[in-house]
Design an enzyme around this catalytic site. Structure first.
Site, PDB file in Angstrom:
ATOM      1  N   ASN A 111     -12.667  -5.283 -32.025  1.00 49.39           N
ATOM      2  CA  ASN A 111     -14.087  -4.961 -31.835  1.00 49.39           C
ATOM      3  C   ASN A 111     -14.480  -4.895 -30.356  1.00 49.39           C
ATOM      4  OD1 ASN A 111     -14.094  -5.012 -34.571  1.00 49.39           O
ATOM      5  ND2 ASN A 111     -15.183  -6.956 -34.775  1.00 49.39           N
ATOM      6  N   THR A 156     -45.979  33.143 -16.501  1.00 46.76           N
ATOM      7  CA  THR A 156     -46.403  32.104 -17.438  1.00 46.76           C
ATOM      8  C   THR A 156     -46.578  32.854 -18.759  1.00 46.76           C
ATOM      9  OG1 THR A 156     -48.745  32.454 -16.953  1.00 46.76           O
ATOM     10  CG2 THR A 156     -47.639  30.735 -15.678  1.00 46.76           C
ATOM     11  N   HIS A 157     -46.254  32.230 -19.864  1.00 44.68           N
ATOM     12  CA  HIS A 157     -46.259  32.908 -21.173  1.00 44.68           C
ATOM     13  C   HIS A 157     -45.326  34.126 -21.179  1.00 44.68           C
ATOM     14  CE1 HIS A 157     -50.095  30.657 -21.885  1.00 44.68           C
ATOM     15  NE2 HIS A 157     -50.265  30.935 -20.599  1.00 44.68           N
ATOM     16  N   SER A 278     -18.266  45.366 -25.761  1.00 41.92           N
ATOM     17  CA  SER A 278     -18.424  45.585 -27.199  1.00 41.92           C
ATOM     18  C   SER A 278     -17.268  46.429 -27.695  1.00 41.92           C
ATOM     19  CB  SER A 278     -19.749  46.298 -27.469  1.00 41.92           C
ATOM     20  OG  SER A 278     -19.699  46.971 -28.710  1.00 41.92           O
ATOM     21  N   LYS A 284     -21.684  48.619 -23.237  1.00 44.75           N
ATOM     22  CA  LYS A 284     -22.170  47.241 -23.277  1.00 44.75           C
ATOM     23  C   LYS A 284     -21.470  46.293 -22.318  1.00 44.75           C
ATOM     24  CE  LYS A 284     -24.395  45.605 -26.565  1.00 44.75           C
ATOM     25  NZ  LYS A 284     -25.751  45.069 -26.562  1.00 44.75           N
ATOM     26  N   ASN A 286     -22.050  42.232 -22.159  1.00 48.92           N
ATOM     27  CA  ASN A 286     -22.857  41.201 -22.815  1.00 48.92           C
ATOM     28  C   ASN A 286     -22.750  39.848 -22.107  1.00 48.92           C
ATOM     29  OD1 ASN A 286     -23.799  42.916 -24.864  1.00 48.92           O
ATOM     30  ND2 ASN A 286     -21.935  42.597 -26.066  1.00 48.92           N
ATOM     31  N   GLU A 291     -25.175  33.043 -23.555  1.00 49.45           N
ATOM     32  CA  GLU A 291     -25.627  32.805 -24.930  1.00 49.45           C
ATOM     33  C   GLU A 291     -25.011  31.533 -25.505  1.00 49.45           C
ATOM     34  OE1 GLU A 291     -25.857  36.797 -27.215  1.00 49.45           O
ATOM     35  OE2 GLU A 291     -24.563  37.142 -25.496  1.00 49.45           O
ATOM     36  N   TYR A 318     -20.142  -5.899 -35.553  1.00 48.87           N
ATOM     37  CA  TYR A 318     -19.429  -4.661 -35.801  1.00 48.87           C
ATOM     38  C   TYR A 318     -19.438  -4.285 -37.283  1.00 48.87           C
ATOM     39  CZ  TYR A 318     -15.656  -1.202 -35.993  1.00 48.87           C
ATOM     40  OH  TYR A 318     -14.924  -0.067 -36.217  1.00 48.87           O
ATOM     41  N   GLN A 323     -17.188   3.440 -36.039  1.00 51.87           N
ATOM     42  CA  GLN A 323     -16.041   4.292 -35.726  1.00 51.87           C
ATOM     43  C   GLN A 323     -16.461   5.766 -35.662  1.00 51.87           C
ATOM     44  OE1 GLN A 323     -11.959   3.457 -37.219  1.00 51.87           O
ATOM     45  NE2 GLN A 323     -12.326   5.202 -38.564  1.00 51.87           N
ATOM     46  N   LYS A 326     -17.207   8.164 -32.054  1.00 55.65           N
ATOM     47  CA  LYS A 326     -16.372   8.846 -31.074  1.00 55.65           C
ATOM     48  C   LYS A 326     -16.355  10.362 -31.178  1.00 55.65           C
ATOM     49  CE  LYS A 326     -13.820   4.738 -31.130  1.00 55.65           C
ATOM     50  NZ  LYS A 326     -14.605   4.409 -32.345  1.00 55.65           N
TER      51      LYS A 326
END
Ligand code: ARG
Length: 459
Positions: A111, A156-157, A278, A284, A286, A291, A318, A323, A326
């Site tokens: 432990n 903004t927005h 692509s 393309k 990308n 992302e 414990y 366990q 992890k």
């Protein structure tokens, strides 16, 4: 066959399903180096305090180095029957050095052992995160310095608001990642107490020296309460929480890069090294790395939530539930480090298209606030009135499909007769950003001062 560690009270071995649900060796073998470091420190202390002989301590310490080199070179047969890294290492040590191996576990338990190993592992990850963030900040500073006076639209927005400088925008992220770095530093300080020697939960009757093992492992001190020491996973949760905030910042920046690299924006060009193509559309390019960085917050925050749910309601001390800590932390750490490295590479490589930035900076009536401010300053107009006059001028420009600087002085005077030709000076985007000299503002001189401060801070 019953277990060699606790076989004494068992008549039968475990069911295969029991073994499958119980074993952690499939993932906790990642803590082999930490487990061996902890055991070597413990053995040295047992020798020094006379709890075991110096000869036994030396044999254990030597043997553990052999185990480590076997693991490092891939010549170690991990066994599921031996459940976890702790028992795999100890069993192999027994093969190598015989009887003294059985004395290693004096005055400790799995432990406190697992808590120690995991703390050492998480501490390394905190250091890795700090240096990953440091490198990312370095890349952002290079961008900020190169473009301290390039103008771009501030939003903004996601609607055009006021012009800002490229450098200012980059430095906003430097502030965010700088806070993340300091959060990791804080968490590291708080977690740096050694659980080793807390034993199963109550401490031990052997005259161990917990200060000695704490120091050997780079901890600031031993944890003060043995029950807490084996029950605590705050350090893992803090790592996940701080990682989540950092991943959230990475995700916001990634989102901007996705938008900025589109044909509609053209603010930045990402390097080929950090883009994909692509299989069907030949034109393309990308921003897949951006992302994926944007998405990583999902699993990192998920890990934080998952471990929080594992820990809530666990009675002291414990429980095997722990366990489950992890895999969540391993996955979150791997993905945070990958995201930091990918972001650093993208930022280092990307080219800001200053012409597109500048063209965009002037569209959308971005200097309307400058016009209103001019009315206040030059004509001593109350700001609310100035806002109204400017609004009428924006409406006029909009109805003519032109920008504010394209209106004539006569147009301006038709809305407010006191306006003079001086007004045109404040309608340019460069003037606009240069005028924002308040502390922390977007003026190039302010940005350059912040870049200089941060360069000092991270070097
Ligand atoms: N594999 C265990 C874990 O990861 C080690 C501690 C086991 N302790 C116990 N009392 N069964 O938590």
């Amino acid at each position: 066959t019953s277990n060699q560690m606790w076989g004494g009270r068992f008549a039968a071995g475990p069911d295969a399903i029991m073994e499958a649900i119980n074993a952690s060796i499939g993932f906790d073998q990642r803590m082999a180096a930490q487990d061996i470091a902890g055991s070597r420190a413990h053995a040295a202390m047992l020798g020094q305090t006379g709890i075991i002989t110096d000869n036994d301590a030396d044999a254990i310490r030597e043997g553990l180095l052999t185990v480590l080199s076997e693991i490092d070179s891939g010549n170690f047969a991990f066994s599921t029957a031996l459940e976890d890294i702790h028992m795999n290492v100890e069993a192999r040590l027994k093969d190598l050095v015989g009887e003294p191996a059985g004395r290693l576990h004096t005055g400790r338990s799995r432990n406190d052992q697992v808590a120690t190993d995991f703390k050492l592992w998480v501490r390394d990850q905190m250091d890795a995160a700090i240096s990953g963030i440091n490198a990312l900040i370095g890349a952002l500073l290079a961008q900020a310095e190169a473009g301290a006076d390039w103008v771009m639209p501030g939003f903004t927005h996601l609607q055009t608001a006021q012009p800002v400088t490229w450098g200012h925008h980059m430095m906003a992220y430097v502030e965010m990642f700088g806070r993340d770095m300091s959060r990791f530093e804080d968490a590291r300080k708080r977690m740096n107490e050694s659980p080793l020697g807390a034993a199963a939960l109550a401490g031990t009757s052997f005259p161990i020296d917990r200060h000695m093992t704490a120091e050997a492992l780079g901890f600031d001190r031993p944890a003060a309460n043995s029950l807490d020491a084996v029950s605590d996973r705050d350090f893992a949760l803090e790592f996940l929480a701080v990682s989540s905030i950092c991943a959230m910042h990475l995700s916001r920046f990634a989102e901007e890069l996705v938008i900025w690299s589109s044909a509609q924006f053209r603010f930045v060009t990402l390097s080929d090294r950090f883009s994909t193509g692509s299989s069907i559309m030949p034109q393309k390019k990308n921003p897949d790395a951006a992302e994926l960085i944007r998405a990583k917050i999902g699993r990192i925050f998920g890990a934080n939530t998952a471990l929080m749910m594992v820990m809530k309601g666990l009675p002291l001390a414990y429980s095997k539930d722990m366990q489950e800590d992890k895999e969540q932390v391993f996955d979150a750490a791997d993905n945070l480090m990958l995201a930091l490295a990918a972001m650093q590479g993208m930022v280092k490589d990307m080219t800001a298209n200053c012409d597109s930035l500048e063209a965009a900076a002037g569209s959308g009536f971005s200097t309307a606030t400058d016009l209103a401010d001019w009315l206040v300053r030059a004509l001593n107009m109350p700001f609310r009135d100035a806002h109204h006059v400017t609004g009428s001028l924006v409406a006029m420009a909009e109805s003519r499909n032109c920008d504010l600087p394209d209106l004539s002085l006569e147009d301006m005077k038709s809305v407010h007769e006191a306006i003079t030709a001086d007004v045109f000076e404040v309608l340019g985007v460069h003037n606009s950003v240069a005028s924002r000299t308040s502390y922390g503002g977007t003026a190039p001189e302010q940005v350059k001062a912040q870049v200089a401060l941060w360069k000092d801070r991270i070097s």
